[in-house]
Scaffold this motif. Structure first.
Motif: not given
Lengths: 294, 294
Positions: A43-52, A58-70, A181-182, A187-189
């Protein structure tokens, strides 16, 4: 063409693999395999990508990749259910046989439902790992569930089912897509913004941007359904026509539908720029939404 | 026979009505009606009742009736899905046509899924109303979702589907039921304890009691399936036999199965007594589990 986000996508896939590996021993073979098949469908993984990207804007400097899978888990379950014989009855998704054709209808229904609490668990565990305060974690989970729930994706799905075979106005069509869809894209963002501990005005701007590009994405989905082929899409083309859904090209014509998508992207980006959030990364993704060919 | 809990049950029904009335305007006719039909199907309201009695046993003095509806929403969705043509294919439930026969299969699948986030929302709103601290609310929601999720009810359902037509050992059968039925019953009691701000040792005892009586309840369900009639049960009797499920009476014989249920109830009550939680109300319900006739 080089994918500007190949690093992020690789991190997302690794995290999805971890999540699937975590399911298997605990849940037994069947459910683990079914969830894995649905979730690891290419898949395109659009939602995780947008979350990251929202997190970083917003200045986040940690690793949001696990959260992005939600949100991706919620998205995957919705595709698994959409394809069921009693729903859209699709045999292919992203070039592969749909989940129910491999694992059976009953298992797919139940495994799909199991993915809602799984997505909550992943969001909670990831927030804990990122040392996000408990009250913010609660907001993150609330945003996720509101987008998934009856007022969001599932409500949109029901309205969509109810509207099949009827002719819908543009406004009705957009209400359905806003929910279906939207809402999850927005919500991901917003989850990304919350994870970076952004202020409500900032997460609202991310939400507005998400709703705009989410609707644009859906409009382009309809356009591609008319202009593309089954091979390029990796799923059955012209499905909407067969089901007599009121599509944007049907309501507006292909060119005007494309124009409308472009206008939405433009307004979404303005919304971000107003809060100084329009990073190059986020505009790249927004532009991809309307220039994609599959 | 006078129902000793008619006040509690009336309060639960009122709260369920409120929740349904809250769904309808926001979600449109179809989803609201489908959720209402499933949720307001006449039932024993065992899970809400146990939540309220668990709350009281821990000294709770507020009104837990709204919170108590949260596990019932999860339970109702599971019945709606269990009855689907692609699952157990049941036509009657509690004497009425099953939800999919009235509202259609597709709508029932989607409305059922929507009930998971709805249950979370109800738990959260009710906790807020009861002025429960945010960290405790988080635990309440976690307990609910763990019981509903892949490690709980849904996982049990999948294992059950996988085991149909095969002969299962007593241990395998109990593992399935621990997940499928007992987890949500135990969660209801534990949620009640948490809402009363009870200590972990106390909520663990409620959990242990719930798992024991939940399993006993399921054993009696199998026994009643053999000994009762379709009219008395309000659903098709001897269904298990038709589906060739390995049932407790099949594995142990009717008398030994009943004995095993009694033993579980006894051990569950001991567990409560050890923490001074064995109120008269809770023993009444525990005893009902094995003396019921439908």
């Amino acid at each position: 063409v080089v994918d500007p986000f190949d690093e992020e996508r690789a991190a997302i896939e690794r995290r999805l693999d971890e999540i699937c590996a975590g399911c298997l021993p605990e849940l037994g073979h069947t459910i683990g395999q079914t969830i894995t098949y649905g979730l690891k469908s290419p898949g395109k993984r659009l939602r995780p990508l947008l979350l990251i990207l929202g997190y970083r804007a917003c200045g986040g400097e940690g690793d949001a990749s696990r959260l992005s899978c939600s949100p991706e888990i919620i998205h995957s379950y919705s595709l698994m259910h959409d394809d069921l014989p009693c729903m859209d009855d699709d045999e292919f998704r992203r070039g592969r046989p749909t989940t129910h054709r491999v694992h059976g209808t009953r298992t797919t229904i139940t495994a799909g439902v199991a993915m809602i609490p799984l997505a909550v668990k992943v969001a909670r565990d990831a927030s804990h790992e990122m040392q996000i305060p408990a009250s913010v974690t609660t907001s993150i989970v609330q945003v996720l569930l509101a987008a998934a729930g009856a007022a969001g994706m599932i409500g949109g799905q029901l309205r969509d089912l109810a509207g099949e075979g009827q002719s819908l106005s543009l406004e009705e069509r957009e209400t359905i897509h806003a929910a279906k869809t939207a809402a999850l894209i927005a919500a991901s963002l917003k989850m990304g913004g919350l994870a970076a501990l952004a202020d409500p005005e900032v997460t609202d701007a991310l939400d507005g941007f998400g709703r705009a590009i989410g609707l644009a994405f859906q409009i382009m989905d309809d356009v591609l359904d008319v202009t593309s082929t089954t091979t390029a899409l990796g799923k059955t083309a012209r499905k909407d026509e067969v089901l007599r859904k009121s599509t944007y090209p049907g309501l507006l014509g292909v060119d005007a539908a494309r124009e409308r998508a472009l206008g939405l992207i433009h307004r979404g980006m303005e919304r971000l720029a107003g809060r100084d959030l329009l990073t190059q990364e986020l505009s790249q993704v927004a532009n991809f939404m309307v220039t994609r060919t599959s």
